[in-house]
Design a protein around this motif. Sequence first.
Motif, PDB file in Angstrom:
ATOM      1  N   ARG A  84      39.315  32.749  34.398  1.00  0.00           N
ATOM      2  CA  ARG A  84      38.011  33.307  35.022  1.00  0.00           C
ATOM      3  C   ARG A  84      38.240  34.932  35.019  1.00  0.00           C
ATOM      4  O   ARG A  84      39.462  35.655  35.280  1.00  0.00           O
ATOM      5  N   VAL A  85      37.228  35.573  34.673  1.00  0.00           N
ATOM      6  CA  VAL A  85      36.996  36.977  34.402  1.00  0.00           C
ATOM      7  C   VAL A  85      35.867  37.544  35.049  1.00  0.00           C
ATOM      8  O   VAL A  85      34.583  36.822  34.730  1.00  0.00           O
ATOM      9  N   GLY A  86      35.928  38.430  36.017  1.00  0.00           N
ATOM     10  CA  GLY A  86      34.777  38.718  36.716  1.00  0.00           C
ATOM     11  C   GLY A  86      34.859  40.201  36.966  1.00  0.00           C
ATOM     12  O   GLY A  86      35.604  41.155  36.884  1.00  0.00           O
ATOM     13  N   LEU A  87      33.540  40.596  37.630  1.00  0.00           N
ATOM     14  CA  LEU A  87      33.296  41.927  38.268  1.00  0.00           C
ATOM     15  C   LEU A  87      32.687  41.839  39.581  1.00  0.00           C
ATOM     16  O   LEU A  87      31.638  41.182  39.635  1.00  0.00           O
ATOM     17  N   PRO A 138      37.021  44.761  39.020  1.00  0.00           N
ATOM     18  CA  PRO A 138      37.303  44.091  37.850  1.00  0.00           C
ATOM     19  C   PRO A 138      38.473  42.922  38.146  1.00  0.00           C
ATOM     20  O   PRO A 138      39.612  43.411  38.785  1.00  0.00           O
ATOM     21  N   HIS A 139      38.371  41.788  37.821  1.00  0.00           N
ATOM     22  CA  HIS A 139      39.728  40.974  38.331  1.00  0.00           C
ATOM     23  C   HIS A 139      39.728  39.709  37.025  1.00  0.00           C
ATOM     24  O   HIS A 139      38.572  39.514  36.366  1.00  0.00           O
ATOM     25  N   GLY A 155      45.860  35.493  40.548  1.00  0.00           N
ATOM     26  CA  GLY A 155      44.842  36.250  40.093  1.00  0.00           C
ATOM     27  C   GLY A 155      45.168  37.655  40.475  1.00  0.00           C
ATOM     28  O   GLY A 155      45.902  37.958  41.498  1.00  0.00           O
ATOM     29  N   VAL A 156      44.690  38.601  39.631  1.00  0.00           N
ATOM     30  CA  VAL A 156      45.046  40.103  39.796  1.00  0.00           C
ATOM     31  C   VAL A 156      43.656  40.742  39.658  1.00  0.00           C
ATOM     32  O   VAL A 156      42.728  40.507  38.869  1.00  0.00           O
ATOM     33  N   GLY A 157      43.758  41.985  40.055  1.00  0.00           N
ATOM     34  CA  GLY A 157      42.378  42.772  40.037  1.00  0.00           C
ATOM     35  C   GLY A 157      42.762  44.236  40.329  1.00  0.00           C
ATOM     36  O   GLY A 157      43.941  44.694  40.654  1.00  0.00           O
ATOM     37  N   MET A 158      41.756  45.125  40.493  1.00  0.00           N
ATOM     38  CA  MET A 158      41.743  46.514  40.966  1.00  0.00           C
ATOM     39  C   MET A 158      40.462  46.948  41.299  1.00  0.00           C
ATOM     40  O   MET A 158      39.470  46.850  40.758  1.00  0.00           O
ATOM     41  N   LEU A 159      40.661  47.356  42.757  1.00  0.00           N
ATOM     42  CA  LEU A 159      39.547  48.042  43.448  1.00  0.00           C
ATOM     43  C   LEU A 159      39.517  49.491  43.119  1.00  0.00           C
ATOM     44  O   LEU A 159      40.570  50.127  43.399  1.00  0.00           O
TER      45      LEU A 159
END
Length: 302
Positions: A111-114, A140-141, A156-160
């Motif tokens: 899963r790739v998202g924004l 983006p995550h 899952g990983v991401g960055m605010l």
Amino acid sequence: MFRASFSLRQLAAVATFLPASLAAPLAHAQTASLEPAKVETTSSFELHGGYTGGRFSHSTNDTHSSFNPFGGGGSSPRGVAVEHRFDGLMLGADYVLAKRRAGHPTTTTLRVGLDVLGAADRLRIGDGRRATVGLLAAHPHFSVDMQKNRWQTRVGVGMLAGRVGYYGQDGSFDILATNIVVDTVHTVPTFQLEMNWNHWVQYEIGYGANGLLGLANPAYFFGVGTGFGPRSPLALVVGVSSAASLDFDRTKSSFGYARVVLAPAGRPWQANVFTTYGSAHYQRVALQVGYKLPGKASSARR
């Protein structure tokens, strides 16, 4: 003598016929084992959005500077409480790719998202001053979901990134003025680990990825729960959480949270409700809904 010779002829016939009868199945089995397994691939898009709101407080150092013609000037730092009340919205989309190899019990989902988040943060400073500041961040995550037999694991990983929140630090010296500095938080990493056994036992741990990504005040969280069985559309998780900026007197404090997920089988939509409890200094509620668009399925041998 007749019986012996007849038995020997039977054994000879069997010995001759058996390899020939087994040759075709063995050759077919060998050919099947050499053939590549079929891989089923499904791709789709998911749209989601939601609301988050709450309140928290933190302390800052307010440098009060003054000038007295009879007693001289000076400055003395003192702690000041800053209370936050915020309301925000989120919109986002994910690209989902699921793969399953025929004959294997494992399904892998990427899963790739924004996400885009915005909020209005209303500040009330301890000496009576008020201000309203805007929060705006992108998230983006990326996540990997592996389901094997009755076990399911998701990482899952991401960055605010953007204007995620405001926290207080030391104020600067200024003659004949009272100043406060509320620094902008520009980046916050997000992380989440979920484990599930047959939709009965659930476990999760992470930072900044719950309650609509923790906009305004990201927090650590750890929870356990149940999905009430593989046919149930409902799941409930309760746990403890801790935010670094939530109490005027203490740098850290823990509180409880609950998360309810409604995801009916065979339906393209789902809903997620998140709320905190047990703390007078930190309160948050969030509602997120998602809708899965019709996907595209294909198969190939690999």
